[in-house]
Motif scaffolding. Sequence first.
Motif, PDB file in Angstrom:
ATOM      1  N   SER A  96       0.799  -1.157   0.041  1.00  0.00           N
ATOM      2  CA  SER A  96      -0.151  -0.078  -0.068  1.00  0.00           C
ATOM      3  C   SER A  96       0.849   1.280  -0.116  1.00  0.00           C
ATOM      4  O   SER A  96       2.019   1.204   0.361  1.00  0.00           O
ATOM      5  N   SER A  97       0.336   2.381  -0.346  1.00  0.00           N
ATOM      6  CA  SER A  97       0.996   3.644  -0.274  1.00  0.00           C
ATOM      7  C   SER A  97       0.224   4.516   0.698  1.00  0.00           C
ATOM      8  O   SER A  97      -1.087   4.672   0.369  1.00  0.00           O
ATOM      9  N   ILE A  98       0.759   5.201   1.878  1.00  0.00           N
ATOM     10  CA  ILE A  98       0.131   5.869   2.775  1.00  0.00           C
ATOM     11  C   ILE A  98       0.923   7.428   2.679  1.00  0.00           C
ATOM     12  O   ILE A  98       2.032   7.539   2.648  1.00  0.00           O
ATOM     13  N   ILE A  99       0.233   8.536   2.257  1.00  0.00           N
ATOM     14  CA  ILE A  99       0.632   9.663   2.385  1.00  0.00           C
ATOM     15  C   ILE A  99       0.011  10.731   3.265  1.00  0.00           C
ATOM     16  O   ILE A  99      -1.063  10.725   3.225  1.00  0.00           O
ATOM     17  N   THR A 100       0.931  11.307   4.259  1.00  0.00           N
ATOM     18  CA  THR A 100       0.310  12.216   5.155  1.00  0.00           C
ATOM     19  C   THR A 100       1.154  13.387   5.089  1.00  0.00           C
ATOM     20  O   THR A 100       2.486  13.499   4.620  1.00  0.00           O
ATOM     21  N   SER A 101       0.657  14.527   5.481  1.00  0.00           N
ATOM     22  CA  SER A 101       1.326  15.788   5.579  1.00  0.00           C
ATOM     23  C   SER A 101       0.746  16.874   6.283  1.00  0.00           C
ATOM     24  O   SER A 101      -0.529  16.596   7.161  1.00  0.00           O
ATOM     25  N   LEU A 102       1.322  18.091   6.824  1.00  0.00           N
ATOM     26  CA  LEU A 102       1.021  19.064   7.739  1.00  0.00           C
ATOM     27  C   LEU A 102       1.331  18.459   9.017  1.00  0.00           C
ATOM     28  O   LEU A 102       2.371  18.197   9.233  1.00  0.00           O
ATOM     29  N   THR A 103       0.714  18.704  10.170  1.00  0.00           N
ATOM     30  CA  THR A 103       1.193  18.749  11.525  1.00  0.00           C
ATOM     31  C   THR A 103       0.900  17.518  12.335  1.00  0.00           C
ATOM     32  O   THR A 103      -0.392  17.249  12.261  1.00  0.00           O
ATOM     33  N   ASN A 104       1.614  17.088  13.174  1.00  0.00           N
ATOM     34  CA  ASN A 104       1.057  15.959  14.171  1.00  0.00           C
ATOM     35  C   ASN A 104       0.597  14.864  13.363  1.00  0.00           C
ATOM     36  O   ASN A 104      -0.531  14.283  13.639  1.00  0.00           O
ATOM     37  N   VAL A 105       1.252  14.241  12.216  1.00  0.00           N
ATOM     38  CA  VAL A 105       0.406  13.269  11.226  1.00  0.00           C
ATOM     39  C   VAL A 105       1.249  11.895  11.639  1.00  0.00           C
ATOM     40  O   VAL A 105       2.364  11.861  11.750  1.00  0.00           O
ATOM     41  N   ASN A 106       0.493  10.746  11.590  1.00  0.00           N
ATOM     42  CA  ASN A 106       1.109   9.700  11.377  1.00  0.00           C
ATOM     43  C   ASN A 106       0.807   8.664  10.366  1.00  0.00           C
ATOM     44  O   ASN A 106      -0.578   8.729   9.766  1.00  0.00           O
ATOM     45  N   ASN A 107       1.403   8.093   9.500  1.00  0.00           N
ATOM     46  CA  ASN A 107       1.239   7.122   8.617  1.00  0.00           C
ATOM     47  C   ASN A 107       0.382   5.816   9.151  1.00  0.00           C
ATOM     48  O   ASN A 107      -0.622   5.515   8.656  1.00  0.00           O
ATOM     49  N   ILE A 108       1.174   5.423   9.884  1.00  0.00           N
ATOM     50  CA  ILE A 108       0.494   4.148  10.685  1.00  0.00           C
ATOM     51  C   ILE A 108       0.595   4.267  12.166  1.00  0.00           C
ATOM     52  O   ILE A 108       1.838   4.700  12.717  1.00  0.00           O
TER      53      ILE A 108
END
Length: 256
Positions: free
Chosen positions: A153-165
């Motif tokens: 899978s592809s997991i994309i996060t951005s901005l503040t205090n983020v977690n992929n998993i």
Amino acid sequence: MAQLDSRAILIFLFVIILFSGCLGQKDAVFMGPFTGATAITACGTVTSGTYTITQNLGNPATNATCLTVTGADTTIDGGNFNITGNNTASTFGILVQANDVNISNVKIQNYTKSISVDTSNFTNINNVTLITSVDNAFGVWTNNANNGTITNSSIITSLTNVNNIALNGVSASWTIYNNTLNNTISSASGSFDIYLAGSNFDNISNNIFNHTGNTGYGIYGSLSSNITIANNMLYMTGTTLTGIDMISTSQNNTIT
């Protein structure tokens, strides 16, 4: 005449074996697409069964949760369609509240938690694309959920205090394999590609991490023991970044 009867018997046995083999194919339901599956055409509650999403889902104006899975032994093939939210807090793309749930072939975007697994075991997530672009967001979030998989899978996060998993609340025995995790931080606040909080006996292997920004972690574990971390590639660009950090009595972990 005896020879003809023998041939007839052989043909009959061949038909029986072929028919039995076809029946046995139901064990492979996770691969999709699924003949005879129930179509999902709108957000709502999903009970036990085999389902295929047949169109893009999500009403950004109203849907705090698109799909809530309440029935065990459920398979959802996303059909490569999208589930789209509205980038607001406390929203869920798919909320899993049952055991033995398979999710595949879907793109989920603009939710606080793309996939949330709450007090549920044996959740398999395969070949999905998860995109979050809101603060305090998660690609996959678990609470007291065991024996799950996140693969291909592809997991994309951005901005503040983020977690992929994020595996929380004594979520144990997860396999995280062959995924691409992209995390871009927009401020000095921290974030985690994989966050383990009291999660034990996990296997994290053959993943690619792309982390850009300041004050963040590739893999972070607290009170998490017997974790196997192997053959991962971590690319981290920025300041105050840590590739792997296992703290707070995290014991018996293997990193190769």
